[in-house]
Structures are given as C-alpha cells and as structure tokens.
Design a protein around this motif. Structure first.
Motif, PDB file in Angstrom:
ATOM      1  N   PRO A 126     -10.890  -8.678 -15.587  1.00 36.97           N
ATOM      2  CA  PRO A 126     -11.398  -7.597 -14.726  1.00 36.97           C
ATOM      3  C   PRO A 126     -12.913  -7.512 -14.674  1.00 36.97           C
ATOM      4  CG  PRO A 126      -9.546  -6.812 -16.030  1.00 36.97           C
ATOM      5  CD  PRO A 126      -9.891  -8.175 -16.564  1.00 36.97           C
ATOM      6  N   GLU A 127     -13.588  -7.699 -15.798  1.00 31.90           N
ATOM      7  CA  GLU A 127     -15.052  -7.616 -15.787  1.00 31.90           C
ATOM      8  C   GLU A 127     -15.662  -8.757 -14.988  1.00 31.90           C
ATOM      9  OE1 GLU A 127     -18.921  -7.640 -18.793  1.00 31.90           O
ATOM     10  OE2 GLU A 127     -16.974  -6.973 -19.543  1.00 31.90           O
ATOM     11  N   ILE A 128     -15.155  -9.955 -15.171  1.00 28.11           N
ATOM     12  CA  ILE A 128     -15.695 -11.091 -14.421  1.00 28.11           C
ATOM     13  C   ILE A 128     -15.386 -10.951 -12.941  1.00 28.11           C
ATOM     14  CG2 ILE A 128     -15.456 -13.587 -14.078  1.00 28.11           C
ATOM     15  CD1 ILE A 128     -15.181 -13.870 -17.086  1.00 28.11           C
ATOM     16  N   GLU A 129     -14.202 -10.474 -12.625  1.00 26.61           N
ATOM     17  CA  GLU A 129     -13.841 -10.227 -11.229  1.00 26.61           C
ATOM     18  C   GLU A 129     -14.853  -9.279 -10.581  1.00 26.61           C
ATOM     19  OE1 GLU A 129     -10.119  -8.317  -8.696  1.00 26.61           O
ATOM     20  OE2 GLU A 129     -10.304  -7.963 -10.842  1.00 26.61           O
ATOM     21  N   GLU A 130     -15.131  -8.170 -11.247  1.00 30.40           N
ATOM     22  CA  GLU A 130     -16.065  -7.178 -10.706  1.00 30.40           C
ATOM     23  C   GLU A 130     -17.466  -7.768 -10.540  1.00 30.40           C
ATOM     24  OE1 GLU A 130     -17.958  -2.797 -11.885  1.00 30.40           O
ATOM     25  OE2 GLU A 130     -16.271  -3.620 -13.019  1.00 30.40           O
ATOM     26  N   GLN A 131     -17.937  -8.488 -11.568  1.00 30.52           N
ATOM     27  CA  GLN A 131     -19.298  -9.025 -11.528  1.00 30.52           C
ATOM     28  C   GLN A 131     -19.468 -10.072 -10.435  1.00 30.52           C
ATOM     29  OE1 GLN A 131     -21.842  -7.804 -13.071  1.00 30.52           O
ATOM     30  NE2 GLN A 131     -20.699  -6.399 -14.387  1.00 30.52           N
ATOM     31  N   PHE A 132     -18.479 -10.917 -10.235  1.00 25.23           N
ATOM     32  CA  PHE A 132     -18.625 -11.975  -9.234  1.00 25.23           C
ATOM     33  C   PHE A 132     -18.404 -11.472  -7.816  1.00 25.23           C
ATOM     34  CE2 PHE A 132     -19.062 -14.894 -12.657  1.00 25.23           C
ATOM     35  CZ  PHE A 132     -19.751 -15.967 -12.105  1.00 25.23           C
ATOM     36  N   ILE A 133     -17.626 -10.430  -7.663  1.00 29.93           N
ATOM     37  CA  ILE A 133     -17.538  -9.805  -6.340  1.00 29.93           C
ATOM     38  C   ILE A 133     -18.887  -9.199  -5.977  1.00 29.93           C
ATOM     39  CG2 ILE A 133     -16.522  -7.861  -5.081  1.00 29.93           C
ATOM     40  CD1 ILE A 133     -13.887  -8.498  -6.572  1.00 29.93           C
ATOM     41  N   GLN A 134     -19.540  -8.545  -6.940  1.00 31.86           N
ATOM     42  CA  GLN A 134     -20.880  -8.015  -6.701  1.00 31.86           C
ATOM     43  C   GLN A 134     -21.874  -9.149  -6.426  1.00 31.86           C
ATOM     44  OE1 GLN A 134     -22.224  -5.328  -9.761  1.00 31.86           O
ATOM     45  NE2 GLN A 134     -20.371  -4.075  -9.669  1.00 31.86           N
ATOM     46  N   LEU A 135     -21.710 -10.262  -7.138  1.00 28.18           N
ATOM     47  CA  LEU A 135     -22.609 -11.394  -6.972  1.00 28.18           C
ATOM     48  C   LEU A 135     -22.529 -11.970  -5.559  1.00 28.18           C
ATOM     49  CD1 LEU A 135     -24.593 -12.865  -8.899  1.00 28.18           C
ATOM     50  CD2 LEU A 135     -22.799 -14.562  -9.288  1.00 28.18           C
ATOM     51  N   THR A 136     -21.342 -12.015  -4.987  1.00 30.74           N
ATOM     52  CA  THR A 136     -21.213 -12.523  -3.616  1.00 30.74           C
ATOM     53  C   THR A 136     -21.851 -11.564  -2.612  1.00 30.74           C
ATOM     54  OG1 THR A 136     -19.001 -11.517  -3.398  1.00 30.74           O
ATOM     55  CG2 THR A 136     -19.114 -13.823  -4.095  1.00 30.74           C
ATOM     56  N   ARG A 137     -21.897 -10.287  -2.961  1.00 27.99           N
ATOM     57  CA  ARG A 137     -22.551  -9.325  -2.068  1.00 27.99           C
ATOM     58  C   ARG A 137     -24.066  -9.460  -2.121  1.00 27.99           C
ATOM     59  NH1 ARG A 137     -18.439  -4.625  -4.182  1.00 27.99           N
ATOM     60  NH2 ARG A 137     -16.679  -5.166  -2.817  1.00 27.99           N
ATOM     61  N   LYS A 138     -24.574  -9.784  -3.309  1.00 27.51           N
ATOM     62  CA  LYS A 138     -26.023  -9.974  -3.468  1.00 27.51           C
ATOM     63  C   LYS A 138     -26.482 -11.332  -2.923  1.00 27.51           C
ATOM     64  CE  LYS A 138     -26.261  -7.187  -7.710  1.00 27.51           C
ATOM     65  NZ  LYS A 138     -26.483  -7.251  -9.188  1.00 27.51           N
ATOM     66  N   ASN A 139     -25.586 -12.299  -2.953  1.00 25.61           N
ATOM     67  CA  ASN A 139     -25.904 -13.655  -2.502  1.00 25.61           C
ATOM     68  C   ASN A 139     -24.916 -14.054  -1.401  1.00 25.61           C
ATOM     69  OD1 ASN A 139     -27.900 -14.793  -4.787  1.00 25.61           O
ATOM     70  ND2 ASN A 139     -26.303 -13.568  -5.756  1.00 25.61           N
ATOM     71  N   PRO A 140     -25.225 -13.737  -0.159  1.00 21.25           N
ATOM     72  CA  PRO A 140     -24.279 -13.950   0.951  1.00 21.25           C
ATOM     73  C   PRO A 140     -23.835 -15.402   1.142  1.00 21.25           C
ATOM     74  CG  PRO A 140     -26.102 -12.534   1.625  1.00 21.25           C
ATOM     75  CD  PRO A 140     -26.470 -13.089   0.292  1.00 21.25           C
ATOM     76  N   THR A 141     -24.622 -16.363   0.602  1.00 17.33           N
ATOM     77  CA  THR A 141     -24.236 -17.764   0.763  1.00 17.33           C
ATOM     78  C   THR A 141     -23.194 -18.207  -0.264  1.00 17.33           C
ATOM     79  OG1 THR A 141     -26.036 -18.516  -0.693  1.00 17.33           O
ATOM     80  CG2 THR A 141     -26.521 -18.332   1.663  1.00 17.33           C
ATOM     81  N   LEU A 142     -22.974 -17.406  -1.297  1.00  9.91           N
ATOM     82  CA  LEU A 142     -22.055 -17.764  -2.367  1.00  9.91           C
ATOM     83  C   LEU A 142     -20.606 -17.482  -1.964  1.00  9.91           C
ATOM     84  CD1 LEU A 142     -21.351 -18.573  -5.287  1.00  9.91           C
ATOM     85  CD2 LEU A 142     -21.833 -16.204  -5.957  1.00  9.91           C
ATOM     86  N   LYS A 143     -19.747 -18.455  -2.240  1.00 12.12           N
ATOM     87  CA  LYS A 143     -18.317 -18.275  -2.005  1.00 12.12           C
ATOM     88  C   LYS A 143     -17.557 -18.624  -3.278  1.00 12.12           C
ATOM     89  CE  LYS A 143     -18.790 -18.766   2.904  1.00 12.12           C
ATOM     90  NZ  LYS A 143     -18.210 -19.225   4.173  1.00 12.12           N
ATOM     91  N   ILE A 144     -16.439 -17.906  -3.491  1.00 11.26           N
ATOM     92  CA  ILE A 144     -15.672 -18.055  -4.727  1.00 11.26           C
ATOM     93  C   ILE A 144     -14.245 -18.490  -4.414  1.00 11.26           C
ATOM     94  CG2 ILE A 144     -14.822 -16.938  -6.815  1.00 11.26           C
ATOM     95  CD1 ILE A 144     -17.821 -17.038  -6.769  1.00 11.26           C
ATOM     96  N   LEU A 145     -13.804 -19.521  -5.105  1.00 14.80           N
ATOM     97  CA  LEU A 145     -12.391 -19.878  -5.087  1.00 14.80           C
ATOM     98  C   LEU A 145     -11.808 -19.418  -6.421  1.00 14.80           C
ATOM     99  CD1 LEU A 145     -10.858 -23.325  -4.097  1.00 14.80           C
ATOM    100  CD2 LEU A 145      -9.769 -21.684  -5.601  1.00 14.80           C
ATOM    101  N   TRP A 146     -10.939 -18.423  -6.355  1.00  9.69           N
ATOM    102  CA  TRP A 146     -10.298 -17.882  -7.546  1.00  9.69           C
ATOM    103  C   TRP A 146      -9.025 -18.678  -7.802  1.00  9.69           C
ATOM    104  CZ3 TRP A 146     -12.801 -13.760  -9.898  1.00  9.69           C
ATOM    105  CH2 TRP A 146     -13.780 -13.102  -9.118  1.00  9.69           C
TER     106      TRP A 146
END
Length: 292
Positions: A126-146
């Motif tokens: 849960p903590e990593i999920e929250e942090q990386f969702i925020q990270l994609t908002r701060k860095n619009p070029t970043l995409k995550i494959l979960w």
C-alpha cells in the motif's frame, strides 16, 4: 520462455494500454511464469511494440523484502552509477523517492517502470502504491506497469478499490499445451539433456501448464506428484482459486483446472473407509462384506 508469438500476444495489450494511460496492470496466479517472462520481455523489447520513445525499466523488485531495498533496486535500475549515492547508503525512503523522481525527470526517454509484487510483499505494497501513484502525477512522462499476483491484487482491492491500478487490468493465464511443450524443450536444451517424447505427451496434463512445476516434472521423476514443493505450489494455487473464483476462467486453462482438481477430488466416507468417489449399492454390499 514461451514462443515469441505467444509473448507478443500476451504482453502487447499490457504495454499498448500505456499509450493512453499512466498505469497498466498484469495479474497472474503465483508460480505461473509472470515475472520470468516480464524479465525476458524487458531484455528483448523488440518482441512488442512500445509507445513512441518509451523504454522499459526492469528491476528485481519482487525479491526485495523491505521498502528501502525496493526503492534502491528501482533507483539503480534507472542509473547504475548511483551505487554509492547518499540516498542508497542512507536507506532513507524519503531520500530514495526524491532521487527516483529526480532521475526520472532528467531522462532523455519516456520510462515504463515495471513494479513486481509477490504475496510476501503485501504488508508494504500500500505505501509503495501510494508513493508511485503520486510520482506519476509529479512526473507526467512516467508510466508504471504493475505486475501483481492474485493475493496482492485481492488485498489491494479491499483497501484501495479506487486505485488507478485497477483501470487497465490484463491477465496472464497458465500455459497452453504448445507453450508448455516449448518451455520444457527449452529447459532441457539449456542443460544439454534429451527429453523422453512420452514425457512430453503427458506434460500438460501433469503440470496444468503451471510454470513453477516444470523443473519438478522434468527432474524429480517418480516422486513428482508427492514432492513437497509440487504439493506446496498446487495448494497455493488452489487456495487462490478458492479465494477468487471469478478469476479462475481468466487465469487458468481447462487443462490447469482439471490438473488442480485431481488433487482435490471431493471425498466420500463409508464407515472407516475414505473414498474418492460415491459408490453404487453393489459396491456398498461388497464393502459391508469386507468390513465384517
């Protein structure tokens, strides 16, 4: 790995979804080859068509047992020269995340970071999920494959039902007969061994296309069905299918379901006798005679 045509069929939709979204999710049962094949795709991205100017960032996140190790693995995948960076040495989660964000913002390509999670990592997902969702908002070029196994997925559904990781879900089912045969042949070739053709004929019905059983099937021989590792894998998958029956048709083949079911046939009892099927009246009379 399975044939490249099957790799493309399985993984192309997962990556294509990232053309229009920042998140894509790959879901599989434990022990079914999800992580090893994602690793292979990351090393051979030409097999699939990536969104323009994108690059896959692979890191061994699935083997990390705490958050700082998880973040450090990602940071080193972004820049292998950061081994002695303050953030790495400090093991401080805030500093590690800050440096990950910094590295992402300075890349000359568009990154797709693959985050792999197994059931042992549920407690910090849960903590990593929250942090990386925020990270994609701060860095619009970043995409995550979960990349998630079913246990992590179910746990997250209950705690974060509105998470963007549920927007684009793709399923990685157990292997087909042809995929199983191809994989077994590759394993034996890599060891310079010859495989008995008769063994290949029964491979899918005796493994269910479950990748985690392939080595046991090939090398344990007569003890294969009762081997503790074999039984642990079968029990784990059985438990997952019981916990999430709606995923069964999406994540297993008919051969897999038939294979699993043979280990868990409903039992019937007649007195002290434990039976694996119901019995006729004639058979009951015979049992009475034998038991008296």
């Amino acid at each position: 790995p399975i044939p490249e045509s099957d790799l493309a069929r399985r993984f192309q939709p997962v990556f294509s979804a990232l053309e229009k979204s920042r998140h894509s999710t790959l879901l599989a049962l434990p022990y079914t080859g999800r992580t090893s094949h994602l690793r292979y795709i990351s090393a051979h991205p030409e097999i699939i068509k990536l969104p323009a100017n994108h690059k896959i960032i692979w890191s061994e996140t699935g083997s990390q047992n705490n958050i700082s190790a998880f973040y450090s693995e990602i940071l080193l995948s972004l820049n292998s020269e950061l081994l002695n960076h303050t953030a790495i040495l400090s093991k401080d989660n805030f500093l590690l995340l800050k440096e990950i964000s910094n590295q992402v913002s300075n890349l000359n390509y568009l990154p797709i970071i693959i985050l792999t999670f197994h059931s042992s990592q549920i407690y910090f997902f849960p903590e990593i999920e929250e942090q990386f969702i925020q990270l994609t908002r701060k860095n619009p070029t970043l995409k995550i494959l979960w990349s998630l196994d079913t246990q992590v997925f179910r746990d997250s559904q209950h705690s974060h039902p509105s998470s963007p990781i549920f927007e684009n879900i793709h399923y990685f089912p157990t292997f087909s007969k042809n995929e199983t045969l191809h994989s077994l042949k590759r394993i034996t070739l890599s060891r310079n061994l010859k495989i008995n053709p008769k063994l290949l004929e029964i491979s899918n019905t005796n493994t269910g296309g479950i990748a985690g059983l392939f080595h046991n099937f090939l090398f344990i021989n007569s003890d294969y069905p009762t081997n503790s590792l074999t039984q642990n894998i079968i029990q784990t998958i059985t438990n997952e299918l019981i916990s999430a029956p709606d995923l069964s048709l999406l994540l297993t083949t008919p051969d897999c379901r038939q294979f699993i079911n043979q280990f868990h046939t409903p039992r019937y009892f007649y007195g002290p006798v434990n039976l694996f099927r119901s019995i006729s009246s004639q058979e009951i009379s015979l049992l009475k005679f034998l038991l008296n």
